[in-house]
Design a protein around this motif. Structure first.
Motif, PDB file in Angstrom:
ATOM      1  N   LEU A 182       0.837  -1.207   0.000  1.00 27.12           N
ATOM      2  CA  LEU A 182       0.000   0.000   0.000  1.00 27.12           C
ATOM      3  C   LEU A 182       0.874   1.260   0.000  1.00 27.12           C
ATOM      4  N   LYS A 183       0.202   2.409  -0.198  1.00 29.46           N
ATOM      5  CA  LYS A 183       0.927   3.681  -0.337  1.00 29.46           C
ATOM      6  C   LYS A 183       1.720   4.067   0.910  1.00 29.46           C
ATOM      7  N   ASP A 184       1.323   3.509   2.070  1.00 29.43           N
ATOM      8  CA  ASP A 184       2.070   3.839   3.290  1.00 29.43           C
ATOM      9  C   ASP A 184       3.500   3.268   3.255  1.00 29.43           C
ATOM     10  N   GLY A 185       3.790   2.435   2.261  1.00 23.20           N
ATOM     11  CA  GLY A 185       5.140   1.895   2.111  1.00 23.20           C
ATOM     12  C   GLY A 185       5.415   0.666   2.968  1.00 23.20           C
ATOM     13  N   TRP A 186       4.450   0.263   3.768  1.00 24.31           N
ATOM     14  CA  TRP A 186       4.639  -0.868   4.678  1.00 24.31           C
ATOM     15  C   TRP A 186       3.609  -1.986   4.457  1.00 24.31           C
ATOM     16  N   THR A 187       2.325  -1.607   4.466  1.00 26.96           N
ATOM     17  CA  THR A 187       1.273  -2.634   4.524  1.00 26.96           C
ATOM     18  C   THR A 187       1.267  -3.475   3.256  1.00 26.96           C
ATOM     19  N   ILE A 188       1.430  -4.781   3.444  1.00 25.03           N
ATOM     20  CA  ILE A 188       1.397  -5.729   2.328  1.00 25.03           C
ATOM     21  C   ILE A 188       0.003  -6.367   2.297  1.00 25.03           C
ATOM     22  N   VAL A 189      -0.634  -6.362   1.131  1.00 20.22           N
ATOM     23  CA  VAL A 189      -1.963  -6.969   0.977  1.00 20.22           C
ATOM     24  C   VAL A 189      -1.931  -7.995  -0.145  1.00 20.22           C
ATOM     25  N   THR A 190      -2.889  -8.925  -0.117  1.00 22.20           N
ATOM     26  CA  THR A 190      -2.973  -9.892  -1.210  1.00 22.20           C
ATOM     27  C   THR A 190      -3.419  -9.168  -2.473  1.00 22.20           C
ATOM     28  N   ALA A 191      -2.889  -9.599  -3.615  1.00 20.22           N
ATOM     29  CA  ALA A 191      -3.211  -8.927  -4.883  1.00 20.22           C
ATOM     30  C   ALA A 191      -4.675  -9.110  -5.245  1.00 20.22           C
ATOM     31  N   ASP A 192      -5.287 -10.234  -4.807  1.00 21.14           N
ATOM     32  CA  ASP A 192      -6.679 -10.516  -5.181  1.00 21.14           C
ATOM     33  C   ASP A 192      -7.667 -10.202  -4.058  1.00 21.14           C
ATOM     34  N   GLY A 193      -7.195  -9.646  -2.956  1.00 24.83           N
ATOM     35  CA  GLY A 193      -8.091  -9.273  -1.856  1.00 24.83           C
ATOM     36  C   GLY A 193      -8.533 -10.436  -0.988  1.00 24.83           C
TER      37      GLY A 193
END
Ligand code: MG
Ligand code: MG
Length: 270
Positions: A218-229
């Motif tokens: 994410l834009k915060d430079g830290w939070t990693i999320v799954t590409a498909d949600g």
């Protein structure tokens, strides 16, 4: 450079890993619908300081974007490195909480994916498989094996159950630094990679997605999320490589005494 630890050093690491485990138990009491993730972070920070230790993640990273909190708190499709804040946990959420401390010069680092209230059976199955894969990986952390034996055990179990194994983040050596060599990927081939030796200390931490293995930041430079949600799970223990059987320095027992959910034993609530 891989640092082998003496038994004295391992005792200090055990103390740090146990402190992380007890910090999780303090948090576990409060993981409920309606609780702000920032409140859990404050509870953890207060507890760690009271125990004469230092939160290891707060301030971690580069000068222009340091991690702002004691806990990484990653809800649902967030994989790792989520920020605690004003978000209120909701019934059916899962939240992966990663906690690190430094005490007497040695680090402890352990993560656990909690269920908020009750979640659906599909999500519970993801949690169960992820925790099982952690223990299958730990089973391989014995003198004479290779890093790839750990990696393969985790990958094989998760992929054979249809899940995505995150590639972008990996486990690691642990000791006087939060991240030491070697890297411990959750994917790989048996018999490959660095040889394991008694006294190596590793943080083994499968990060497993319900869907694709692909992630984004994410834009915060830290939070990693799954590409498909899709939802993601994360369990992490600190272990010592030994002859014949690895020793686990951290524990989930303190958490599960409180939550009464034994994730690797039951799909249903215990
Ligand atoms: Mg961690
Ligand atoms: Mg770690």
């Amino acid at each position: 450079m891989i640092y082998l630890k003496s038994e004295n050093e391992i005792e200090l690491m055990r103390a740090s890993a146990q402190l992380v485990s007890r910090t999780h138990a303090e948090i576990a009491r409060h993981v409920k619908p309606g609780v702000e993730t920032g409140k859990l972070d404050q509870i953890a920070e207060d507890y760690i300081k009271k125990e004469n230790a230092r939160p290891a993640f707060k301030g971690y990273g580069h000068r222009n974007n340091r991690f702002p909190a004691t806990l990484c708190m990653s809800v649902n499709e967030q994989v790792v490195h989520g920020f605690p804040g004003e978000y209120k946990l909701q019934e059916g959420d899962i939240v992966s909480i990663d906690c690190g401390v430094e005490k007497d010069g040695y680090f402890g680092d352990s993560a656990y994916t909690y269920v908020v209230g009750e979640c659906d059976d599909e999500t519970m199955a993801l949690l169960k498989t992820t925790m099982e894969s952690l223990y299958l990986g730990i089973d391989q952390a014995i003198h004479g094996n290779k890093i790839g034996d750990i990696s393969h055990a985790i990958q094989n179990h998760c992929e054979s159950n249809g899940y995505g194994v995150v590639r972008d983040l990996v486990g690691h050596g642990l000791g006087r630094a939060l991240h030491e060599e070697p890297s411990v990927p959750n994917f790989g081939k048996p018999g490959r990679g660095k040889r394991l030796r008694s006294g190596m200390t590793l943080a083994i931490e499968p990060m497993i997605n319900m869907g694709t293995w692909k992630v984004k930041t994410l834009k915060d430079g830290w939070t990693i999320v799954t590409a498909d949600g899709s939802n993601s799970a994360h369990y992490e223990h600190d272990v010592v490589v030994r002859e014949g059987k690895a020793e686990i320095l951290s524990t989930f027992e303190y958490i599960e005494e409180i939550t009464k959910i034994h994730i690797d034993q039951n799909l249903k609530y215990g």
